[in-house]
Design a protein around this motif. Structure first.
Motif, PDB file in Angstrom:
ATOM      1  N   LYS A 167      32.361  26.776  15.805  1.00 18.33           N
ATOM      2  CA  LYS A 167      33.700  26.145  15.702  1.00 18.33           C
ATOM      3  C   LYS A 167      34.310  25.746  17.040  1.00 18.33           C
ATOM      4  O   LYS A 167      35.221  25.016  17.144  1.00 18.33           O
ATOM      5  CB  LYS A 167      34.714  27.356  15.136  1.00 18.33           C
ATOM      6  CG  LYS A 167      34.452  27.806  13.696  1.00 18.33           C
ATOM      7  CD  LYS A 167      35.569  28.572  13.076  1.00 18.33           C
ATOM      8  CE  LYS A 167      35.180  28.869  11.746  1.00 18.33           C
ATOM      9  NZ  LYS A 167      36.322  29.860  11.340  1.00 18.33           N
ATOM     10  N   THR A 168      33.775  26.259  18.296  1.00 19.23           N
ATOM     11  CA  THR A 168      34.397  25.924  19.404  1.00 19.23           C
ATOM     12  C   THR A 168      33.437  25.401  20.431  1.00 19.23           C
ATOM     13  O   THR A 168      33.900  25.041  21.509  1.00 19.23           O
ATOM     14  CB  THR A 168      34.808  27.591  20.434  1.00 19.23           C
ATOM     15  OG1 THR A 168      33.481  28.327  20.081  1.00 19.23           O
ATOM     16  CG2 THR A 168      35.700  28.242  19.139  1.00 19.23           C
ATOM     17  N   TYR A 169      32.263  24.968  20.116  1.00 17.76           N
ATOM     18  CA  TYR A 169      31.215  24.420  20.978  1.00 17.76           C
ATOM     19  C   TYR A 169      31.113  22.977  20.071  1.00 17.76           C
ATOM     20  O   TYR A 169      31.001  22.881  19.142  1.00 17.76           O
ATOM     21  CB  TYR A 169      30.177  25.214  21.298  1.00 17.76           C
ATOM     22  CG  TYR A 169      30.495  26.542  22.288  1.00 17.76           C
ATOM     23  CD1 TYR A 169      30.412  26.101  23.547  1.00 17.76           C
ATOM     24  CD2 TYR A 169      31.097  27.679  21.696  1.00 17.76           C
ATOM     25  CE1 TYR A 169      30.664  27.109  24.597  1.00 17.76           C
ATOM     26  CE2 TYR A 169      31.176  28.633  22.529  1.00 17.76           C
ATOM     27  CZ  TYR A 169      30.951  28.364  23.855  1.00 17.76           C
ATOM     28  OH  TYR A 169      31.510  29.538  24.683  1.00 17.76           O
ATOM     29  N   ALA A 170      30.520  22.046  21.250  1.00 16.93           N
ATOM     30  CA  ALA A 170      30.019  21.070  20.798  1.00 16.93           C
ATOM     31  C   ALA A 170      28.744  20.694  21.564  1.00 16.93           C
ATOM     32  O   ALA A 170      28.409  20.786  22.795  1.00 16.93           O
ATOM     33  CB  ALA A 170      31.034  19.708  21.397  1.00 16.93           C
ATOM     34  N   LYS A 171      27.720  20.181  20.606  1.00 15.06           N
ATOM     35  CA  LYS A 171      26.329  19.854  21.349  1.00 15.06           C
ATOM     36  C   LYS A 171      26.391  18.444  21.499  1.00 15.06           C
ATOM     37  O   LYS A 171      26.356  17.650  20.552  1.00 15.06           O
ATOM     38  CB  LYS A 171      25.260  20.576  20.422  1.00 15.06           C
ATOM     39  CG  LYS A 171      23.836  20.367  21.069  1.00 15.06           C
ATOM     40  CD  LYS A 171      22.744  21.079  20.225  1.00 15.06           C
ATOM     41  CE  LYS A 171      21.426  20.973  20.628  1.00 15.06           C
ATOM     42  NZ  LYS A 171      20.477  21.657  19.986  1.00 15.06           N
TER      43      LYS A 171
END
Length: 351
Positions: A167-171
């Motif tokens: 929910k809090t990270y983007a790859k």
């Protein structure tokens, strides 16, 4: 792109050979090849107000037929021309090699500038065996005209693809691509340095080989600025330039397209005024869910032409020969302003 499709692209070879590129159609993926032997363009230039000069460079291949419309227009202007300039062409490949001869029937003249002799030298009023650049520089000097500098402009596309991770990270994956396709090389780029000026917690990266790809995982709700220092290869007029790019995964749409011709003219003017290259402008930006893309135009080189002075002009190695007496070539009599009957008819029919 599909079978039978043509597009303009800078290649490293000539002679009907395969290139390193592949068709962008996923159902094709065939290797692309060049469709010319020497060159395929006939360019016509209007100097001053009348179609006096026709410049041919270079001669088209017999395997690459010229467009009928452009060929007819070239023949028409040749018949009307007072002088046909043949610059840097062997004049050996038909039908282009016979275009200059069409001016003779209307009273026109042929001037040939080429390093080697050509089959049409006997028909020419003046033959200059020398470098085209040197000859034109001398002509511009005598006419007291300025040669504008040549500003080379290259293009690079920056693509950022991202996906949610928890929910809090983007790859995300960053790519530097050619505007001619994802598999096309960027010949003017040597390496890329990626830094994050406002984020000390993000590690810098150095991309030394093509394809230039960087993969990272960061906080999705925390925007950041990315600085891409593009180091140029040999042959460019400057060492590098830097593109600043704001990345915000929360922005879903923010796209624009600018007028390409205006951008290129702006870059040329800026490079000329600053007497250096490295300037850049954004032509297009596309921001979609999970996809960001920007296309940049970069001035990678500027070449100024220095007109020869009197001393260098005396030492020029160019050889001039003429098939008519100098006095006759320079002065055709008292009625030199009158047009031959056939040429006058052509001009009247054009009005």
């Amino acid at each position: 792109m599909g079978p039978g499709t043509f597009e303009i692209f800078e290649v490293e070879t000539i002679g009907m050979k395969l290139t390193s590129r592949q068709c962008s159609n996923v159902d094709c993926q065939a290797k692309l090849g060049t469709q010319f032997l020497i060159g395929r363009t006939i360019k016509q230039y209007r100097l001053f107000s009348d179609p006096i000069f026709l410049i041919i460079s270079p001669s088209p291949s017999t395997f690459d037929a010229l467009p009928k419309k452009e060929m007819s227009l070239a023949e028409r202007h040749c018949r009307m021309a007072d002088v046909v300039l043949c610059l840097g062409t062997s004049l050996q490949i038909t039908p282009a090699c016979n275009l200059p001869l069409k001016s003779l029937s209307g009273g026109g003249r042929i001037v040939i500038v080429n390093l080697q002799p050509t089959p049409k030298d006997k028909k020419a009023s003046l033959v200059v065996n020398g470098l085209v650049d040197k000859v034109i520089e001398g002509v511009m000097h005598l006419l007291n005209l300025r040669i504008p500098p040549y500003v080379r402009i290259d293009f690079v596309q920056i693509v950022l693809i991202h996906a949610k991770r928890k929910k809090t990270y983007a790859k995300w994956t960053l790519r530097l691509l050619s505007v001619h396709g994802s598999r096309a090389p960027l010949p003017f780029v040597k390496s890329v340095e990626v830094t994050f000026p406002e984020r000390t917690d993000m590690k810098a990266a150095f991309l030394s080989k093509q394809p230039f790809v960087l993969k990272r995982e960061t906080a999705r709700k925390k925007p950041f600025m990315m600085a891409l220092k593009i180091n140029f290869n040999h042959g460019c007029g400057c060492a590098s330039t830097t593109i600043l790019w704001d990345v915000d995964f929360q922005v879903k749409q923010n796209s624009f397209i600018q007028d390409k011709n205006e951008i290129l003219q702006k870059l040329r003017t800026k490079a000329e005024l600053e007497s250096q290259c490295g300037q850049l402008e954004t032509i297009e930006r596309q921001v979609l869910p999970r996809f960001n893309s920007t296309t940049h135009a970069i001035a990678t080189n500027i070449v100024r032409y220095h007109l020869p002075d009197a001393k260098s002009a005396e030492g020029d190695d160019a050889i001039c020969t003429s098939n008519v007496p100098t006095t006759k070539r320079l002065d055709d009599g008292d009625n030199s302003d009158e047009l031959p009957p056939k040429r006058a008819k052509l001009v009247r029919s054009d009005v």
